[in-house]
Design an enzyme around this catalytic site. Structure first.
Site, short mmCIF file in Angstrom:
data_model
loop_
_atom_site.label_atom_id
_atom_site.label_comp_id
_atom_site.label_asym_id
_atom_site.label_seq_id
_atom_site.Cartn_x
_atom_site.Cartn_y
_atom_site.Cartn_z
N SER B 174 0.68 -1.25 -0.03
CA SER B 174 0.08 -0.04 -0.23
C SER B 174 0.87 1.23 -0.19
CB SER B 174 -0.90 0.05 1.36
OG SER B 174 -1.89 1.04 1.16
N HIS B 201 -2.35 -0.79 -3.49
CA HIS B 201 -3.71 -0.02 -3.41
C HIS B 201 -3.31 1.42 -3.86
CE1 HIS B 201 -4.41 -2.29 0.65
NE2 HIS B 201 -4.91 -3.18 -0.27
N ASP B 294 -4.58 -4.69 5.53
CA ASP B 294 -4.96 -5.43 4.43
C ASP B 294 -4.05 -6.66 4.28
OD1 ASP B 294 -5.39 -5.30 0.85
OD2 ASP B 294 -6.67 -6.74 2.21
#
Lengths: 698, 354
Positions: B174, B201, B294
């Site tokens: 991310s 992400h 995540d």
């Protein structure tokens, strides 16, 4: 939310203008063979894209994106743009221009004042350096003011010293025996006092001069802040000309130069329409048949050029075409037909110069039939009027090698300029204050001689420098009463001109204070280049203002021989005094106002009440420039007079100042509502206020 | 308003006056943000960054003079501050510069704002403001990417052998992901026999450009994953914007629009779960730098299923969020500094094929 939208649109308008100009100028240089900063051009296209996106102009965003794509290969390869890429890019830039500023339909009648584009007035981009300069000047001025405060102390000290001396003398008088002894002491005291006084006087004079100079500098700095580069007002002329030509079934190309010239924004705005009118004129009168053009070896499309330049405080715009040029015979016959040339001049043919000025008369037109764009005869006179209002002049002349050229010349800033006045041989001459570093009062004996030239040694920033000095009479061609080698005690004034690091002293009989004055052009006729302009003085006289650049040019080139061009002293009679109509039922007030105004150099016509005023206007209306009217009068009072004036189209624009002894708000509102330009209250009558108001309105 | 959290101080670096005006407006309108400085060039920003000390910087990528990449590098070296890059999302020259800025240490990239009248204005303005707010919370450290030899920290978890020959590798990242992914994939030769599935992400509109950029950072071929395709050796497949990427029982990639998991779509956990279920011990999973959590749960499932799992060590993670949670759950068999992860993957492959 509406406010932020306006801000965004205003910011975009400025940014778009900036990118267009910068990219076009880069291309112009590239076409001229110069290597340009490819990355910078790419960045601008990119910025333009982002900016267009930020104001919801997807069409412009898309074109800007295609510009980026066009520029990318050259950027990545690290090479210059190809000619084809530049050509394509220019087309895209034109498309963007049209998308951002859609051309307005021709609905305005000539002579109507065009409203400036709303977005252009909302924001002003100001050069950070100019603000810094302004700030510096303000600081200097504050320091000056502080120094001035010190003068008060000095004066007080002087007063004390004088009193001490006075007392000492009194004492001495009371003791006559000791008088002789006391005398020596008193003499010493007197000498000290005299010295202090002289010092104080000199200091005061210096302060005064500095303060004047700084406040003039401040005004100049402020004016410069409102200066913008010409492209903010004169962009898009090319497409406009092409469109106008197309409408006529013609082809024309516009070459613009000097778009980076800077001038007062309002001034540029006021000249935009006149320039457009001149472009129309070029199309209407300069266009020729293709065969004709070919025969003269001219390119197919009519070549029109617009050149802007600024020099010595003047703005110059030239609009020229390479068409058939002025038809002098036609102009002359039209002028005769309209009675602009008297019958008794039938024998002599007027000079081209004289004819050239006639084309600016209202109603003058040589066009066979009234065309849609020019030919109504209003165009050029409107141009002349607009230029005159800006304090400038416009001239037409034969273009070289062919065609016609119009030159508009105005002061760079609408603000009044500071002038240093020098007296020499009974006449007065002006120098623009920005070019004068200082003015000195010296004895001729103080002049030195270096290499056969007269010089003066002055201290500058702690150093002594030698400045060459020449008599002003050499420049103006007048006979000077001051002989350069006079060894007398009569002081002379030396104005030190400065251009960069070069200095030159002009020696004259005396110097007057720096003052603010409006520069006006000389009336038509041959004007020697050394004359920058003329300025109106309070007593109605006019003084020529010399162009420092020309003085330097001549001085540096001919090295003292300046006799080739004499400065012209305008004939006093040509200076037109303003005429003011004073309306008041009180003979005392009338007399008072008349004397005040005449002392200022105005001509005064009197009327005893409203009806009398209307009579006077019927008689001399054409001459009258301003009305000062009382409110309370019999038969027709001030308000009634105002109403009558505003109803009459020919008089409606006359400025009116209402004078009243009633300071009631309701009256003031009524007067201003009826259209009075100013409202002054008699009780607090201050002649300065009246004079200032008059000056502002005229 | 009492109890108001301290506003995040934003420095805007943007050369277009129009876009500046709009960005200022966006910052003004968001109660979490306050305008600290507005600069028209990188030079101005560098000059004033010491005195202004903003909490987060919004950086335009194309600037006059020094460009956004160099500016990012300098700021991360001299006065590390969270940087959010503002870029065009259209796949073009500008975008790889934006990605390179991420590599130079910028934390995230957002789209340039549209005008107030555009339908997408609200969403984009919100994204910009939120990214600025979120990134301001990231404690950034002095850029280490440029430093040469540094002492390798002892990898925790000595487990350096896979249980079975690897068939597929899943990687998730991310905040700070792009340079980290560039580093890991960059260490793999084009002959690397195991395909990789990547979840990064990032704003949906940037994914194509990101994949294109990442492709240029490694010998492997990098593409956006397509529904139904079978992953091939020598390739890395990036989950498309705003879509989940998973592997089905037949070994084919599935791209789906199921509901986001913990506000993330693509969700790394979903990818890892599918690998755990359908590949088991022949899969490896890597969780790199990133905010949030995540991937942690999914990674745990992979480990339980016999797969080989790696989490990035705190010493190199730009944001030790996702890897931290993974570590806490005990989901990682090895916790490694970034520069050792690629090597570890190579090692696993050699071991297995030896």
């Amino acid at each position: 939310m509406a406010d932020i939208r306006d801000q965004l649109l205003a910011a975009f308008s400025l940014e778009h203008r900036e990118h267009q100009t910068a990219i076009r100028e880069a291309f112009a240089r590239a076409r001229g063979g110069e290597a340009i900063d490819v990355r910078e051009v790419f960045r601008r296209a990119h910025s333009l894209k982002g900016a267009a996106r930020a104001v919801d102009l997807p069409a412009v965003e898309a074109i800007a994106h295609s510009l980026e794509t066009l520029f990318a290969p050259a950027l990545e390869a690290g090479v210059q743009f190809s000619g084809a890429e530049i050509g394509q890019a220019l087309t895209k830039l034109d498309e963007i221009e049209r998308a951002v500023n859609p051309p307005k339909p021709e609905t305005q009648a000539p002579g109507q004042d065009a409203k400036p584009a709303a977005d252009a007035t909302a924001f002003l981009r100001v050069d950070a350096e100019r603000v810094a300069q302004l700030s510096a000047t303000v600081h200097e001025l504050s320091a000056e003011i502080d120094a001035n405060a010190h003068m008060a102390e000095t004066s007080a000290a002087l007063a004390r010293e004088s009193q001490a001396l006075s007392r000492a003398i009194e004492q001495a008088l009371q003791n006559p025996q000791r008088a002789a002894q006391a005398l020596t002491g008193l003499a010493a005291q007197a000498r000290t006092l005299a010295r202090s006084a002289a010092l104080a006087a000199r200091g005061q004079a210096e302060r005064s001069w500095s303060a004047e100079r700084l406040s003039a500098q401040l005004r100049e700095d402020l004016a410069r802040i409102a200066m913008v580069s010409a492209d903010t007002v004169f962009s898009g002329m090319g497409p406009m000309l092409r469109d106008m030509a197309q409408e006529q079934g013609l082809t024309a190309e516009l070459n613009v130069s000097g778009l980076t010239t800077e001038a007062d924004r309002a001034l540029l705005q006021s000249l935009r329409d006149p320039v457009i009118q001149l472009l129309r004129n070029a199309l209407a009168h300069g266009a020729e048949a293709a065969g004709e053009r070919k025969r003269h070896g001219k390119p197919e499309a009519l070549q029109v050029s617009l050149a802007l330049s600024a020099r010595a405080g003047r703005l110059e715009l030239r609009v020229a075409d390479d068409g058939r040029g002025p038809d002098w015979r036609k102009i002359e016959s039209t002028a005769r037909a309209r009675g602009l040339i008297g019958r008794n001049e039938a024998e002599e043919t007027s000079s081209d110069d004289a004819l050239a000025s006639l084309v600016f008369e209202p109603g003058f037109s040589t066009a066979e039939h009234v065309e849609s764009i020019a030919g109504r005869g209003m165009g050029l006179s409107v141009v002349a009027e607009a230029v005159r209002r800006a304090g400038g002049a416009v001239h037409m002349r034969q273009g070289r090698p062919h065609g016609t050229e119009f030159v508009i010349s105005t002061p760079l800033t609408a603000a009044r300029q500071s002038i240093v006045l020098l007296q020499d041989a009974g006449a007065r001459f002006g120098l623009p204050a920005y070019a004068v570093e200082r003015v000195l009062d010296i004895k001729p004996a103080a002049l030195g001689l270096v290499g056969g030239r007269q010089t003066l040694s002055v201290s500058q920033d702690g150093n002594q420098i030698i400045i060459p000095v020449i008599p002003l009479s050499r420049v103006t061609g007048t006979k000077s009463a001051v002989r350069a080698d006079a060894s007398g005690e009569e002081k002379v004034a030396v104005a030190v001109l400065r251009q960069g690091e070069t200095r030159l002293g002009l020696m004259a009989d005396a110097a007057e204070d720096v003052r603010e004055a409006t520069l006006v052009n000389f009336e038509a006729g041959h004007v020697a280049p050394i004359n920058l302009a003329a300025t109106q003085l309070e007593d109605g006289e006019s003084a020529p203002v010399l162009d420092p650049e020309i003085v330097f040019q001549r001085f540096l080139r001919h090295d003292l021989d300046l006799s080739t061009d004499r400065a012209q002293i305008p004939v006093a009679a040509r200076a037109r005094k303003h005429v003011i109509l004073v309306v008041d039922d009180s003979v005392t007030t009338r007399t008072l106002e008349k004397s005040i105004l005449e002392a200022q150099g105005y001509r005064v016509i009197l009327a005893v009440d409203g009806l009398d005023a209307l009579e006077a206007l019927k008689r001399d209306g054409a001459e009258i420039d301003l009305i000062v009217a009382d409110v309370e009068m019999p038969r027709l009072d001030g308000f009634g007079l105002l109403e009558s004036l505003k109803r009459d189209a020919s008089l409606a624009r006359l400025p009116v100042i209402m004078m009243t002894s009633r300071a009631e708000q309701a009256d003031i509102e009524r007067g201003l509502g009826l259209g009075a330009d100013a409202y002054l209250v008699k009780q607090s009558f201050d002649q300065r206020e009246l004079l200032t108001t008059i000056r502002q309105l005229l | 308003m009492t109890g108001k959290a301290k506003q995040v101080r934003v420095m805007l670096v943007e050369d277009s006056p129009t876009v500046r005006t709009l960005l200022c407006h966006i910052v003004d309108q968001d109660p979490r943000l306050a305008l600290a400085a507005v600069c028209a060039s990188a030079e101005e920003a560098l000059q004033s960054i010491e005195t202004v000390a903003p909490d987060v910087i919004s950086m335009d990528i194309r600037l006059p003079g020094m460009d956004g990449i160099e500016a990012t590098r300098r700021i991360m070296t001299d006065h590390p501050t969270p940087i959010v890059v503002v870029a065009d999302s259209v796949h073009d020259v500008a975008l790889s510069i934006a990605m390179n800025a991420l590599k130079a240490g910028a934390l995230s990239v957002v789209e340039k704002p549209t005008g107030l009248g555009a339908a997408s204005y609200g969403a984009i303005a919100d994204t910009i403001a939120t990214q600025l707010f979120i990134m301001s919370q990231v404690p950034v450290i002095r850029q280490r990417m440029n430093l040469t030899a540094k002492a390798p920290t002892r990898p925790r978890g000595n487990d350096d052998r896979a249980d079975a020959a690897l068939r597929i590798i899943g990687i998730a990242a991310s905040t700070g992901g792009p340079p980290a992914l560039a580093s890991v994939l960059g260490a793999l030769p084009k002959t690397f026999p195991i395909p990789l599935l990547v979840v990064q992400h990032m704003g949906a509109s940037f994914m194509e450009g990101f994949a294109h950029w990442l492709d240029g950072q490694t010998e492997l071929k990098v593409e956006i994953a397509k529904q139904g395709d079978t992953p091939q050796p020598g390739y890395a497949y990036v989950a498309p914007g705003d879509r989940h990427l998973t592997l089905d029982a037949q070994g084919r990639m599935r791209v789906g629009a199921e509901a986001p998991i913990a506000s993330q779509r693509p969700a790394a956990t979903l990818l890892f779960q599918s690998l755990a279920k359908n590949v088991g011990p022949k899969a490896a999973g890597v969780v790199l730098t990133g905010m949030g959590e995540d991937g942690a749960r999914g990674l745990l499932e992979m480990k339980t299923a016999g797969g080989y799992t790696i989490a990035e060590d705190a010493s190199t993670a730009v944001v030790f969020g996702m890897p931290a949670v993974a570590a806490k759950l005990g989901a990682a068999r090895a916790i490694l500094p970034l520069d050792q992860i690629g090597a570890r993957l190579l090692h696993l492959v050699e071991e297995a094929h030896a």
